[in-house]
Design a protein around this motif. Structure first.
Motif, PDB file in Angstrom:
ATOM      1  N   ASP A   6       0.789  -1.222   0.000  1.00 34.71           N
ATOM      2  CA  ASP A   6       0.000   0.000   0.000  1.00 34.71           C
ATOM      3  C   ASP A   6       0.826   1.280   0.000  1.00 34.71           C
ATOM      4  O   ASP A   6       1.852   1.378   0.679  1.00 34.71           O
ATOM      5  CB  ASP A   6      -0.914   0.022   1.227  1.00 34.71           C
ATOM      6  N   GLY A   7       0.344   2.255  -0.748  1.00 32.90           N
ATOM      7  CA  GLY A   7       0.872   3.602  -0.653  1.00 32.90           C
ATOM      8  C   GLY A   7      -0.229   4.631  -0.520  1.00 32.90           C
ATOM      9  O   GLY A   7       0.039   5.827  -0.455  1.00 32.90           O
ATOM     10  N   PHE A   8      -1.485   4.181  -0.474  1.00 39.81           N
ATOM     11  CA  PHE A   8      -2.608   5.112  -0.440  1.00 39.81           C
ATOM     12  C   PHE A   8      -2.665   5.912   0.860  1.00 39.81           C
ATOM     13  O   PHE A   8      -3.048   7.087   0.853  1.00 39.81           O
ATOM     14  CB  PHE A   8      -3.927   4.369  -0.645  1.00 39.81           C
ATOM     15  N   ALA A   9      -2.321   5.308   1.982  1.00 39.24           N
ATOM     16  CA  ALA A   9      -2.384   6.030   3.255  1.00 39.24           C
ATOM     17  C   ALA A   9      -1.489   7.263   3.214  1.00 39.24           C
ATOM     18  O   ALA A   9      -1.908   8.373   3.590  1.00 39.24           O
ATOM     19  CB  ALA A   9      -1.986   5.111   4.412  1.00 39.24           C
ATOM     20  N   ILE A  10      -0.263   7.080   2.750  1.00 36.04           N
ATOM     21  CA  ILE A  10       0.665   8.211   2.625  1.00 36.04           C
ATOM     22  C   ILE A  10       0.191   9.184   1.549  1.00 36.04           C
ATOM     23  O   ILE A  10       0.199  10.412   1.736  1.00 36.04           O
ATOM     24  CB  ILE A  10       2.085   7.702   2.306  1.00 36.04           C
ATOM     25  N   ALA A  11      -0.227   8.645   0.393  1.00 29.87           N
ATOM     26  CA  ALA A  11      -0.642   9.521  -0.708  1.00 29.87           C
ATOM     27  C   ALA A  11      -1.817  10.399  -0.313  1.00 29.87           C
ATOM     28  O   ALA A  11      -1.830  11.602  -0.598  1.00 29.87           O
ATOM     29  CB  ALA A  11      -0.995   8.682  -1.933  1.00 29.87           C
ATOM     30  N   ASP A  12      -2.816   9.821   0.357  1.00 21.32           N
ATOM     31  CA  ASP A  12      -3.990  10.605   0.737  1.00 21.32           C
ATOM     32  C   ASP A  12      -3.637  11.728   1.718  1.00 21.32           C
ATOM     33  O   ASP A  12      -4.177  12.837   1.635  1.00 21.32           O
ATOM     34  CB  ASP A  12      -5.053   9.695   1.347  1.00 21.32           C
ATOM     35  N   LEU A  13      -2.719  11.449   2.634  1.00 20.44           N
ATOM     36  CA  LEU A  13      -2.300  12.497   3.566  1.00 20.44           C
ATOM     37  C   LEU A  13      -1.563  13.623   2.839  1.00 20.44           C
ATOM     38  O   LEU A  13      -1.764  14.811   3.137  1.00 20.44           O
ATOM     39  CB  LEU A  13      -1.412  11.899   4.654  1.00 20.44           C
ATOM     40  N   LEU A  14      -0.725  13.268   1.877  1.00 25.33           N
ATOM     41  CA  LEU A  14      -0.021  14.295   1.110  1.00 25.33           C
ATOM     42  C   LEU A  14      -0.998  15.108   0.258  1.00 25.33           C
ATOM     43  O   LEU A  14      -0.868  16.334   0.145  1.00 25.33           O
ATOM     44  CB  LEU A  14       1.049  13.664   0.232  1.00 25.33           C
ATOM     45  N   LEU A  15      -1.971  14.431  -0.356  1.00 24.02           N
ATOM     46  CA  LEU A  15      -2.991  15.154  -1.122  1.00 24.02           C
ATOM     47  C   LEU A  15      -3.739  16.139  -0.239  1.00 24.02           C
ATOM     48  O   LEU A  15      -4.009  17.278  -0.632  1.00 24.02           O
ATOM     49  CB  LEU A  15      -3.971  14.165  -1.753  1.00 24.02           C
ATOM     50  N   THR A  16      -4.054  15.703   0.973  1.00 26.02           N
ATOM     51  CA  THR A  16      -4.786  16.564   1.899  1.00 26.02           C
ATOM     52  C   THR A  16      -3.964  17.774   2.310  1.00 26.02           C
ATOM     53  O   THR A  16      -4.510  18.843   2.626  1.00 26.02           O
ATOM     54  CB  THR A  16      -5.238  15.748   3.125  1.00 26.02           C
ATOM     55  N   GLU A  17      -2.648  17.648   2.269  1.00 24.29           N
ATOM     56  CA  GLU A  17      -1.777  18.792   2.535  1.00 24.29           C
ATOM     57  C   GLU A  17      -1.573  19.680   1.311  1.00 24.29           C
ATOM     58  O   GLU A  17      -0.827  20.656   1.365  1.00 24.29           O
ATOM     59  CB  GLU A  17      -0.430  18.298   3.055  1.00 24.29           C
ATOM     60  N   GLY A  18      -2.221  19.308   0.203  1.00 24.37           N
ATOM     61  CA  GLY A  18      -2.158  20.132  -0.990  1.00 24.37           C
ATOM     62  C   GLY A  18      -1.140  19.716  -2.027  1.00 24.37           C
ATOM     63  O   GLY A  18      -0.985  20.403  -3.049  1.00 24.37           O
TER      64      GLY A  18
END
Length: 308
Positions: free
Chosen positions: A171-183
């Motif tokens: 998985d990489g979605f957990a990290i990716a979603d947090l980065l997306l949420t930071e813009g």
């Protein structure tokens, strides 16, 4: 933006794998055979990304001789330099490297005092023309602070088939979603990370929209985010329409939209080729990404839509 670029850009979709190893590092097949197998399985392109460390001779493998009229290759490597927060060596995927890319001081898989940091080598790869992705975050034990530091990255590897089959850490979605949420306006890639020492191949790929199947056109499309990722299902269109997202695909049983925090909504059915997913439960997320799941459990994922 109402559609990911993959569904507005001109051209057609080309199927490719961006993370692969051969006998030039820790894979078990020579480069020519790796390319032959991907070509035989219907792939349009391949990036051979052997480990760029001294013990393997810092390989950027010349795969140009294995191109055909219907199959191409992109030069690349998996870069290693500097320690992550857990003290282990960085793994950074770089596709589209020049063959003379200057090696770091990375003799093996152990971090070394004074060598380039992960963020530094990632930035240098981007400056050299590469498409750069943070590799296998879950397998690496990546922290959010680690991921934040790779400011030059174009993408996060959200599904790694080798990590799925070899250690159940794909998985990489957990990290990716947090980065997306930071813009962070990142794209999302699925790959094999094939070594051919276990069933780690032909399980995750990108579908890249480009006018032609050439390294230059594919690389430009990857950098622009004109692609989606898949384990099998096809995405034909993804678009925002008012208070819902419309997903057109090959036959699936589930279609879902995700946003920041707990924001998510799914619809389910039988052999669906069109789904409308309401966005009310995405809590006003500034970004939306979608996923579909077919009857065999195989998934496909869009890149994020930014609602601005």
């Amino acid at each position: 933006m109402t559609r990911p670029l993959a569904f507005t850009a001109a051209g057609q979709f080309w199927r490719g794998n961006l993370h692969t190893h051969s006998t030039r590092s820790d894979g078990v097949l020579p480069p020519e055979e790796v390319c032959r197998r991907y070509r035989a399985e219907g792939y349009d392109f391949l990036a051979l990304t052997d480990h760029f460390i001294g013990s393997y001779g810092y390989p950027i493998v010349d795969t140009v001789p294995f191109r055909t009229n219907s199959f191409t290759t992109i030069l690349g490597a998996e870069l290693h330099s500097g320690a992550m927060a857990n003290g282990e060596l960085w793994h950074i995927l770089a596709v589209g490297l020049p063959p003379d890319f200057t090696p770091p001081d990375s003799p093996d898989f152990l971090p070394k005092p004074g060598q380039e940091t992960g963020p530094e080598i990632a930035a240098r790869a981007v400056a050299a023309g590469a498409f750069v992705a943070v590799a296998h975050p879950q397998w690496s034990g990546l922290t959010l602070a680690d991921a934040r530091s790779i400011t030059a990255a174009h993408a996060v590897e959200v599904y790694n088939h080798g990590c799925a089959t070899g250690c159940d850490r794909p998985d990489g979605f957990a990290i990716a979603d947090l980065l997306l949420t930071e813009g962070r306006k990142l794209s999302l890639i699925a790959t094999d990370d094939a070594h051919f020492s276990e069933p780690d191949h032909f399980g995750g790929w990108v579908m890249v929209k480009a006018l032609e199947n050439t390294p230059e056109a594919l690389l430009a499309a990857l950098k622009a985010g004109a692609f989606y990722s898949s384990q099998g299902p096809l995405l034909h269109d993804v678009r925002l329409e008012g208070d819902h997202v419309v997903i057109e695909s090959s036959a699936v049983v589930s279609a879902m939209a995700m946003g920041h925090g707990t924001g998510a909504k799914a619809v389910h059915g039988h052999s669906m080729t069109r789904a409308e997913v309401p966005l009310a439960r995405l809590n006003g997320s500034p970004w939306v990404r979608v996923a579909v799941v077919d009857a065999a459990g195989k998934r496909a994922w869009s890149n994020p839509i930014w609602r601005d």
